[in-house]
Design a protein around this motif. Structure first.
Motif, PDB file in Angstrom:
ATOM      1  N   MET A 136       1.140  -1.310   0.040  1.00  0.00           N
ATOM      2  CA  MET A 136      -0.118   0.032  -0.027  1.00  0.00           C
ATOM      3  C   MET A 136       0.915   1.168   0.056  1.00  0.00           C
ATOM      4  N   ILE A 137       0.480   2.237  -0.797  1.00  0.00           N
ATOM      5  CA  ILE A 137       1.138   3.564  -0.844  1.00  0.00           C
ATOM      6  C   ILE A 137       0.532   4.480   0.061  1.00  0.00           C
ATOM      7  N   GLU A 138       1.357   5.304   0.587  1.00  0.00           N
ATOM      8  CA  GLU A 138       0.705   6.560   1.057  1.00  0.00           C
ATOM      9  C   GLU A 138       1.813   7.628   0.716  1.00  0.00           C
ATOM     10  N   LEU A 139       1.372   8.974   0.844  1.00  0.00           N
ATOM     11  CA  LEU A 139       1.751  10.165   0.521  1.00  0.00           C
ATOM     12  C   LEU A 139       1.525  11.099   1.747  1.00  0.00           C
ATOM     13  N   LEU A 140       2.723  11.296   2.490  1.00  0.00           N
ATOM     14  CA  LEU A 140       2.675  12.150   3.704  1.00  0.00           C
ATOM     15  C   LEU A 140       3.671  13.200   3.399  1.00  0.00           C
ATOM     16  N   THR A 141       3.272  14.421   4.272  1.00  0.00           N
ATOM     17  CA  THR A 141       3.911  15.662   4.019  1.00  0.00           C
ATOM     18  C   THR A 141       5.459  15.324   4.527  1.00  0.00           C
ATOM     19  N   ALA A 142       6.573  15.484   3.555  1.00  0.00           N
ATOM     20  CA  ALA A 142       7.755  15.201   3.827  1.00  0.00           C
ATOM     21  C   ALA A 142       8.424  16.445   4.874  1.00  0.00           C
ATOM     22  N   THR A 143       8.919  15.615   5.897  1.00  0.00           N
ATOM     23  CA  THR A 143       9.633  16.566   6.769  1.00  0.00           C
ATOM     24  C   THR A 143      11.152  16.550   6.714  1.00  0.00           C
ATOM     25  N   ASP A 144      11.792  15.926   6.112  1.00  0.00           N
ATOM     26  CA  ASP A 144      13.177  15.846   6.005  1.00  0.00           C
ATOM     27  C   ASP A 144      13.658  16.118   4.609  1.00  0.00           C
ATOM     28  N   LEU A 145      13.477  17.262   4.151  1.00  0.00           N
ATOM     29  CA  LEU A 145      13.864  17.781   3.079  1.00  0.00           C
ATOM     30  C   LEU A 145      15.142  17.478   2.517  1.00  0.00           C
ATOM     31  N   THR A 146      16.173  17.616   3.450  1.00  0.00           N
ATOM     32  CA  THR A 146      17.513  17.653   3.151  1.00  0.00           C
ATOM     33  C   THR A 146      17.767  16.023   2.540  1.00  0.00           C
ATOM     34  N   ALA A 147      17.229  14.962   3.385  1.00  0.00           N
ATOM     35  CA  ALA A 147      17.279  13.532   2.748  1.00  0.00           C
ATOM     36  C   ALA A 147      16.687  13.528   1.495  1.00  0.00           C
ATOM     37  N   ALA A 148      15.561  14.316   1.253  1.00  0.00           N
ATOM     38  CA  ALA A 148      14.725  14.022  -0.208  1.00  0.00           C
ATOM     39  C   ALA A 148      15.756  14.694  -1.280  1.00  0.00           C
ATOM     40  N   ALA A 149      16.370  15.856  -0.949  1.00  0.00           N
ATOM     41  CA  ALA A 149      17.553  16.349  -2.060  1.00  0.00           C
ATOM     42  C   ALA A 149      18.413  15.468  -2.296  1.00  0.00           C
ATOM     43  N   GLU A 150      18.965  14.947  -1.175  1.00  0.00           N
ATOM     44  CA  GLU A 150      20.137  13.712  -1.370  1.00  0.00           C
ATOM     45  C   GLU A 150      19.729  12.463  -2.164  1.00  0.00           C
ATOM     46  N   LEU A 151      18.457  12.032  -2.006  1.00  0.00           N
ATOM     47  CA  LEU A 151      17.964  11.024  -2.985  1.00  0.00           C
ATOM     48  C   LEU A 151      17.638  11.365  -4.150  1.00  0.00           C
ATOM     49  N   THR A 152      17.319  12.676  -4.389  1.00  0.00           N
ATOM     50  CA  THR A 152      17.160  13.330  -5.975  1.00  0.00           C
ATOM     51  C   THR A 152      18.526  13.281  -6.660  1.00  0.00           C
ATOM     52  N   LEU A 153      19.526  13.615  -5.859  1.00  0.00           N
ATOM     53  CA  LEU A 153      21.056  13.918  -6.196  1.00  0.00           C
ATOM     54  C   LEU A 153      21.435  12.448  -6.535  1.00  0.00           C
ATOM     55  N   ALA A 154      21.126  11.495  -5.627  1.00  0.00           N
ATOM     56  CA  ALA A 154      21.792  10.008  -6.025  1.00  0.00           C
ATOM     57  C   ALA A 154      21.118   9.584  -7.311  1.00  0.00           C
ATOM     58  N   ASN A 155      19.737   9.596  -7.632  1.00  0.00           N
ATOM     59  CA  ASN A 155      19.160   9.199  -8.498  1.00  0.00           C
ATOM     60  C   ASN A 155      19.487   9.688  -9.849  1.00  0.00           C
ATOM     61  N   MET A 156      19.521  11.233  -9.868  1.00  0.00           N
ATOM     62  CA  MET A 156      19.765  11.902 -10.997  1.00  0.00           C
ATOM     63  C   MET A 156      21.261  12.446 -11.273  1.00  0.00           C
ATOM     64  N   GLN A 157      22.168  11.919 -10.635  1.00  0.00           N
ATOM     65  CA  GLN A 157      23.466  12.296 -10.801  1.00  0.00           C
ATOM     66  C   GLN A 157      23.973  11.858 -12.196  1.00  0.00           C
ATOM     67  N   PRO A 158      23.522  10.652 -12.505  1.00  0.00           N
ATOM     68  CA  PRO A 158      24.104  10.223 -14.092  1.00  0.00           C
ATOM     69  C   PRO A 158      23.508  11.138 -15.024  1.00  0.00           C
ATOM     70  N   TYR A 159      22.472  11.610 -14.841  1.00  0.00           N
ATOM     71  CA  TYR A 159      21.771  12.378 -16.139  1.00  0.00           C
ATOM     72  C   TYR A 159      22.575  13.984 -15.886  1.00  0.00           C
ATOM     73  N   TYR A 160      22.770  14.403 -14.496  1.00  0.00           N
ATOM     74  CA  TYR A 160      23.505  15.573 -14.419  1.00  0.00           C
ATOM     75  C   TYR A 160      24.824  15.667 -15.031  1.00  0.00           C
ATOM     76  N   LYS A 161      25.571  14.623 -14.864  1.00  0.00           N
ATOM     77  CA  LYS A 161      26.864  14.523 -15.538  1.00  0.00           C
ATOM     78  C   LYS A 161      26.690  14.282 -17.173  1.00  0.00           C
ATOM     79  N   LYS A 162      25.782  13.829 -17.485  1.00  0.00           N
ATOM     80  CA  LYS A 162      25.657  13.572 -19.099  1.00  0.00           C
ATOM     81  C   LYS A 162      25.423  14.939 -19.627  1.00  0.00           C
ATOM     82  N   TYR A 163      24.831  15.759 -19.021  1.00  0.00           N
ATOM     83  CA  TYR A 163      24.353  17.069 -19.590  1.00  0.00           C
ATOM     84  C   TYR A 163      24.967  18.077 -18.767  1.00  0.00           C
ATOM     85  N   GLY A 164      26.284  17.782 -18.019  1.00  0.00           N
ATOM     86  CA  GLY A 164      26.945  19.017 -17.497  1.00  0.00           C
ATOM     87  C   GLY A 164      26.405  19.786 -16.528  1.00  0.00           C
ATOM     88  N   LEU A 165      25.300  19.242 -15.704  1.00  0.00           N
ATOM     89  CA  LEU A 165      24.582  20.114 -14.881  1.00  0.00           C
ATOM     90  C   LEU A 165      25.454  19.833 -13.445  1.00  0.00           C
TER      91      LEU A 165
END
Length: 145
Positions: free
Chosen positions: A1-30
């Motif tokens: 079951m999926i739940e969507l709750l207001t995120a409280t740890d936005l730093t951890a969320a940003a780190e997850l985004t960076l971890a997932n998106m790093q290959p794309y950022y490198k590919k496009y020089g971001l």
């Protein structure tokens, strides 16, 4: 079951985004880092994705009068390719219907495997540039009236 709750740890969320998106950022020089991502996402609706009681990702949305903008959807790599993204996207449709918008819009790197998921779920490419597809999902007219 999926739940969507207001995120409280936005730093951890940003780190997850960076971890997932790093290959794309490198590919496009971001040159993005977790601080840049945090700054860019603080004002959005940040929702933590919970699967069977465990946090597995982050969803970021913003709204205008007619559009729910899916700004970011990140799933922890341990939970990718298990249907979590599809479940979240179905929840986004419900959120958008409640907000009485007509469209859900997003942009996705052309090389991202997520393009296939979006297409399967009814999103269509409206525009593109050298890096991105700009996709849109039209909500049921009756639901948004």
């Amino acid at each position: 079951m999926i739940e969507l709750l207001t995120a409280t740890d936005l730093t951890a969320a940003a780190e997850l985004t960076l971890a997932n998106m790093q290959p794309y950022y490198k590919k496009y020089g971001l040159e993005w880092d977790s601080t840049t991502i945090l700054t860019m996402t603080e004002g959005l609706s940040n929702l933590q994705i919970i699967l069977d009681g465990e946090p597995v990702g982050i969803l970021r949305l913003s709204f205008t009068d007619e559009v729910c903008q899916l700004r970011d959807l990140q799933i922890d790599s341990r939970f990718q390719n298990k249907g979590v993204g599809k479940l979240v996207l179905l929840e986004v449709v419900g959120i958008a219907e409640k907000a009485a918008v007509k469209f859900i819009e997003l942009k996705v790197f052309k090389v991202s495997p997520a393009v296939r998921l979006y297409t399967r779920l009814g999103y269509s490419v409206q525009q593109q540039d050298e890096r991105f597809f700009y996709m849109q999902y039209q909500l049921n007219e009756a639901a948004s009236e």
